[in-house]
Scaffold this motif. Structure first.
Motif, PDB file in Angstrom:
ATOM      1  N   MET A 134       7.201  -0.946 -10.454  1.00  0.00           N
ATOM      2  CA  MET A 134       7.687  -1.544  -9.215  1.00  0.00           C
ATOM      3  C   MET A 134       6.538  -1.712  -8.210  1.00  0.00           C
ATOM      4  SD  MET A 134      10.887  -2.235  -9.647  1.00  0.00           S
ATOM      5  CE  MET A 134      11.883  -2.252  -8.175  1.00  0.00           C
ATOM      6  N   ALA A 135       5.625  -0.746  -8.183  1.00  0.00           N
ATOM      7  CA  ALA A 135       4.462  -0.855  -7.306  1.00  0.00           C
ATOM      8  C   ALA A 135       3.613  -2.049  -7.708  1.00  0.00           C
ATOM      9  CB  ALA A 135       3.637   0.431  -7.355  1.00  0.00           C
ATOM     10  N   LYS A 136       3.399  -2.205  -9.002  1.00  0.00           N
ATOM     11  CA  LYS A 136       2.592  -3.338  -9.473  1.00  0.00           C
ATOM     12  C   LYS A 136       3.250  -4.660  -9.107  1.00  0.00           C
ATOM     13  CE  LYS A 136       0.369  -5.356 -13.540  1.00  0.00           C
ATOM     14  NZ  LYS A 136       1.045  -6.650 -13.614  1.00  0.00           N
ATOM     15  N   ASN A 137       4.528  -4.802  -9.373  1.00  0.00           N
ATOM     16  CA  ASN A 137       5.204  -6.061  -9.052  1.00  0.00           C
ATOM     17  C   ASN A 137       5.209  -6.330  -7.546  1.00  0.00           C
ATOM     18  OD1 ASN A 137       5.658  -6.518 -11.729  1.00  0.00           O
ATOM     19  ND2 ASN A 137       7.885  -6.440 -11.641  1.00  0.00           N
ATOM     20  N   THR A 138       5.351  -5.280  -6.741  1.00  0.00           N
ATOM     21  CA  THR A 138       5.304  -5.443  -5.290  1.00  0.00           C
ATOM     22  C   THR A 138       3.926  -5.906  -4.836  1.00  0.00           C
ATOM     23  OG1 THR A 138       6.987  -3.733  -4.957  1.00  0.00           O
ATOM     24  CG2 THR A 138       5.608  -4.283  -3.069  1.00  0.00           C
ATOM     25  N   ALA A 139       2.884  -5.291  -5.395  1.00  0.00           N
ATOM     26  CA  ALA A 139       1.516  -5.652  -5.034  1.00  0.00           C
ATOM     27  C   ALA A 139       1.178  -7.066  -5.486  1.00  0.00           C
ATOM     28  CB  ALA A 139       0.535  -4.654  -5.632  1.00  0.00           C
ATOM     29  N   VAL A 140       1.677  -7.452  -6.659  1.00  0.00           N
ATOM     30  CA  VAL A 140       1.445  -8.811  -7.165  1.00  0.00           C
ATOM     31  C   VAL A 140       2.040  -9.840  -6.208  1.00  0.00           C
ATOM     32  CG1 VAL A 140       2.115 -10.459  -8.965  1.00  0.00           C
ATOM     33  CG2 VAL A 140       1.237  -8.201  -9.597  1.00  0.00           C
ATOM     34  N   GLU A 141       3.289  -9.639  -5.854  1.00  0.00           N
ATOM     35  CA  GLU A 141       3.958 -10.559  -4.932  1.00  0.00           C
ATOM     36  C   GLU A 141       3.214 -10.634  -3.605  1.00  0.00           C
ATOM     37  OE1 GLU A 141       7.796  -9.549  -2.767  1.00  0.00           O
ATOM     38  OE2 GLU A 141       8.538 -10.910  -4.319  1.00  0.00           O
ATOM     39  N   THR A 142       2.738  -9.484  -3.147  1.00  0.00           N
ATOM     40  CA  THR A 142       2.024  -9.416  -1.870  1.00  0.00           C
ATOM     41  C   THR A 142       0.703 -10.159  -1.920  1.00  0.00           C
ATOM     42  OG1 THR A 142       3.032  -7.309  -1.247  1.00  0.00           O
ATOM     43  CG2 THR A 142       0.911  -7.853  -0.235  1.00  0.00           C
ATOM     44  N   GLU A 187       7.308 -10.500 -15.471  1.00  0.00           N
ATOM     45  CA  GLU A 187       8.640 -10.671 -16.060  1.00  0.00           C
ATOM     46  C   GLU A 187       8.981  -9.531 -17.022  1.00  0.00           C
ATOM     47  OE1 GLU A 187       6.967 -14.473 -14.682  1.00  0.00           O
ATOM     48  OE2 GLU A 187       6.227 -12.874 -15.999  1.00  0.00           O
ATOM     49  N   VAL A 188       7.984  -9.103 -17.807  1.00  0.00           N
ATOM     50  CA  VAL A 188       8.201  -8.000 -18.751  1.00  0.00           C
ATOM     51  C   VAL A 188       8.499  -6.713 -17.995  1.00  0.00           C
ATOM     52  CG1 VAL A 188       7.101  -6.568 -20.514  1.00  0.00           C
ATOM     53  CG2 VAL A 188       6.784  -9.048 -20.557  1.00  0.00           C
ATOM     54  N   LEU A 189       7.752  -6.464 -16.928  1.00  0.00           N
ATOM     55  CA  LEU A 189       7.967  -5.245 -16.151  1.00  0.00           C
ATOM     56  C   LEU A 189       9.306  -5.270 -15.418  1.00  0.00           C
ATOM     57  CD1 LEU A 189       4.450  -4.432 -14.658  1.00  0.00           C
ATOM     58  CD2 LEU A 189       5.442  -3.837 -16.882  1.00  0.00           C
ATOM     59  N   THR A 190       9.712  -6.439 -14.971  1.00  0.00           N
ATOM     60  CA  THR A 190      11.018  -6.549 -14.319  1.00  0.00           C
ATOM     61  C   THR A 190      12.143  -6.232 -15.295  1.00  0.00           C
ATOM     62  OG1 THR A 190      10.180  -8.212 -12.772  1.00  0.00           O
ATOM     63  CG2 THR A 190      12.575  -8.084 -13.053  1.00  0.00           C
ATOM     64  N   ASP A 191      11.995  -6.710 -16.521  1.00  0.00           N
ATOM     65  CA  ASP A 191      13.021  -6.429 -17.536  1.00  0.00           C
ATOM     66  C   ASP A 191      13.025  -4.943 -17.892  1.00  0.00           C
ATOM     67  OD1 ASP A 191      15.048  -7.602 -19.284  1.00  0.00           O
ATOM     68  OD2 ASP A 191      13.744  -6.980 -20.918  1.00  0.00           O
ATOM     69  N   LEU A 192      11.844  -4.337 -17.958  1.00  0.00           N
ATOM     70  CA  LEU A 192      11.778  -2.907 -18.222  1.00  0.00           C
ATOM     71  C   LEU A 192      12.410  -2.118 -17.080  1.00  0.00           C
ATOM     72  CD1 LEU A 192      10.840  -0.421 -19.758  1.00  0.00           C
ATOM     73  CD2 LEU A 192       8.551  -0.730 -18.767  1.00  0.00           C
ATOM     74  N   ARG A 210       0.836  -1.204   0.000  1.00  0.00           N
ATOM     75  CA  ARG A 210       0.000   0.000   0.000  1.00  0.00           C
ATOM     76  C   ARG A 210       0.870   1.253   0.000  1.00  0.00           C
ATOM     77  NH1 ARG A 210      -2.249  -0.833   4.358  1.00  0.00           N
ATOM     78  NH2 ARG A 210      -4.204  -1.780   3.643  1.00  0.00           N
ATOM     79  N   THR A 211       1.893   1.268   0.820  1.00  0.00           N
ATOM     80  CA  THR A 211       2.767   2.436   0.916  1.00  0.00           C
ATOM     81  C   THR A 211       3.473   2.714  -0.402  1.00  0.00           C
ATOM     82  OG1 THR A 211       3.122   2.095   3.286  1.00  0.00           O
ATOM     83  CG2 THR A 211       4.753   3.413   2.116  1.00  0.00           C
ATOM     84  N   VAL A 212       4.012   1.673  -1.013  1.00  0.00           N
ATOM     85  CA  VAL A 212       4.727   1.832  -2.280  1.00  0.00           C
ATOM     86  C   VAL A 212       3.786   2.320  -3.371  1.00  0.00           C
ATOM     87  CG1 VAL A 212       5.895   0.551  -4.126  1.00  0.00           C
ATOM     88  CG2 VAL A 212       6.534   0.165  -1.738  1.00  0.00           C
ATOM     89  N   THR A 213       2.584   1.738  -3.432  1.00  0.00           N
ATOM     90  CA  THR A 213       1.635   2.099  -4.486  1.00  0.00           C
ATOM     91  C   THR A 213       1.113   3.516  -4.300  1.00  0.00           C
ATOM     92  OG1 THR A 213       0.975  -0.215  -4.723  1.00  0.00           O
ATOM     93  CG2 THR A 213      -0.490   1.441  -5.662  1.00  0.00           C
ATOM     94  N   ARG A 214       0.761   3.869  -3.086  1.00  0.00           N
ATOM     95  CA  ARG A 214       0.251   5.220  -2.849  1.00  0.00           C
ATOM     96  C   ARG A 214       1.312   6.276  -3.161  1.00  0.00           C
ATOM     97  NH1 ARG A 214      -3.558   5.439   2.579  1.00  0.00           N
ATOM     98  NH2 ARG A 214      -5.364   4.357   1.686  1.00  0.00           N
TER      99      ARG A 214
END
Length: 383
Positions: free
Chosen positions: A322-330, A371-376, A296-300
């Protein structure tokens, strides 16, 4: 002042919560079985002043910004709605921004205003059977023929395509690569344009999804969004918002899953004691809380930066992905732990946590695969 808890946003949250409890939660199991939301829900959301939040009043919206739309998403999911409801009810969030950005008053009057009024349903057609995240290489082609474009090709995994009245469609009008892409608004009922088949999914059951086929579809040149061969730029400008929207769904779903798990752990007794009395369960709940709070903190923070700077700013793009990938993992971890805490009850289709478990899986695929976002991210960071 806390931007997320101003008096106006607290009032908005309360309005959306009441609407969700009254208009969505009692009917959601039925809509999941039917595979789509009723069109009447769009009209009800518009009448309640919810559907157009985040869109300027000048184009028929309710005003507000990305924080206001985030409050709507949070409130719906936290009140017992779902990411599937968000995806379907607010598909216009990815269908009309390109039209608005083009500044075309005719298209805004014909498509944007009635959509925000709940009278039309729009969708976005980008993904194709042979390509997902590789937007620059779409193959659906539109050839100019007088006052029309003739469109041939196919799209797949298109949200709200079954109910949709129009599709903002990415087509190739020029050379290979991103420089030859345009956007056309294709209306339902146009000869040669068909919903090839609705698709059954792992999650988002209440959100209709379909394959689309285009066979010699004649689309008026007046339905061109922006400049010919300028569609990729319009799409790119919205990627930040789409990714932040999915990150929102991620942490909001994680929070709802945590709330459900806490409630169940306090109520469920095993061997004469509540589950919550077990250290292993309490530690699970703490870790679920920690990860959800971090997402939540990263996304906000990323949303706030996107409001202060251009969405084409590399730092804004980086923070969004990075917010999206963090939220996905969470959310993937939290919903899994929540099901485990519920035990057999969590494996039942009539349990709410089952829905969130299924819905969460798509967040790491849509809007750019993890994976695409991580590479970007690696490219943006210079790695």
């Amino acid at each position: 002042m806390d931007l997320w808890n101003t008096p106006e946003r607290q009032a908005l949250r309360e309005t959306v919560t009441r609407f969700t409890e009254r208009e969505i939660v009692p009917h959601l199991p039925q809509w999941e079985d039917e595979g789509q939301l009723p069109r009447s829900l769009s009209k009800a959301a518009a009448a309640a002043g919810i559907l157009g939040v985040g869109f300027a009043e000048e184009v028929g919206g309710e005003g507000g910004d990305a924080i206001d739309t985030a409050v709507v998403t949070e409130a719906i999911i936290e009140a017992g709605g779902s990411a599937g409801v968000i995806a379907s009810l607010f598909t216009h969030g990815i269908a009309v921004p390109h039209i608005i950005d083009s500044g075309n008053p005719d298209l805004i009057d014909r498509f944007v205003r009635p959509t925000l009024a709940g009278e039309l349903i729009g969708s976005l057609g980008v993904t194709e059977p042979d390509g997902g995240s590789d937007v620059a290489n779409i193959t659906t082609r539109a050839v100019r023929d007088g006052d029309h474009y003739v469109v041939n090709g196919a799209k797949t995994f298109i949200t709200s395509a079954v109910r949709g009245d129009f599709v903002t469609t990415a087509v190739r009008t020029g050379e290979p690569g991103f420089g030859g892409i345009s956007l056309l608004v294709v209306e339902k009922g146009t000869p040669g344009f068909e919903v090839a088949r609705p698709l059954r999914k792992m999650g988002w059951h209440c959100s209709d999804t379909a394959e689309l086929s285009f066979t010699d579809v004649r689309v008026p040149v007046a339905n061109l969004v922006g400049e010919e061969n300028g569609g990729f730029v319009l799409l790119m400008q919205q990627f930040v918002n789409e990714r932040l929207g999915l990150a929102l769904q991620g942490y909001a779903t994680a929070q709802r899953a945590l709330d459900l798990a806490v409630r169940y752990a306090k109520e469920r007794e095993t061997f004469g004691k509540p589950l919550a009395s077990r250290q292993v369960i309490r530690h699970k709940l703490v870790e679920m809380h920690r990860r959800t709070s971090a997402a939540r903190t990263v996304t906000r923070a990323a949303i706030e930066k996107s409001l202060a700077r251009s969405v084409t700013d590399p730092d804004v793009i980086l923070d969004a992905l990075m917010a999206k990938n963090t939220a996905v993992e969470t959310v993937e971890w939290v919903v899994s732990e929540a099901v485990q805490i519920h035990g057999g009850a969590g494996y039942m289709r009539d349990s709410e946590i089952d829905r969130h478990y299924r819905d969460a899986r798509i967040i790491g695929i849509g809007g750019g695969a993890t994976e695409v976002l991580t590479d970007l991210a690696a490219k943006l960071l210079g790695y």
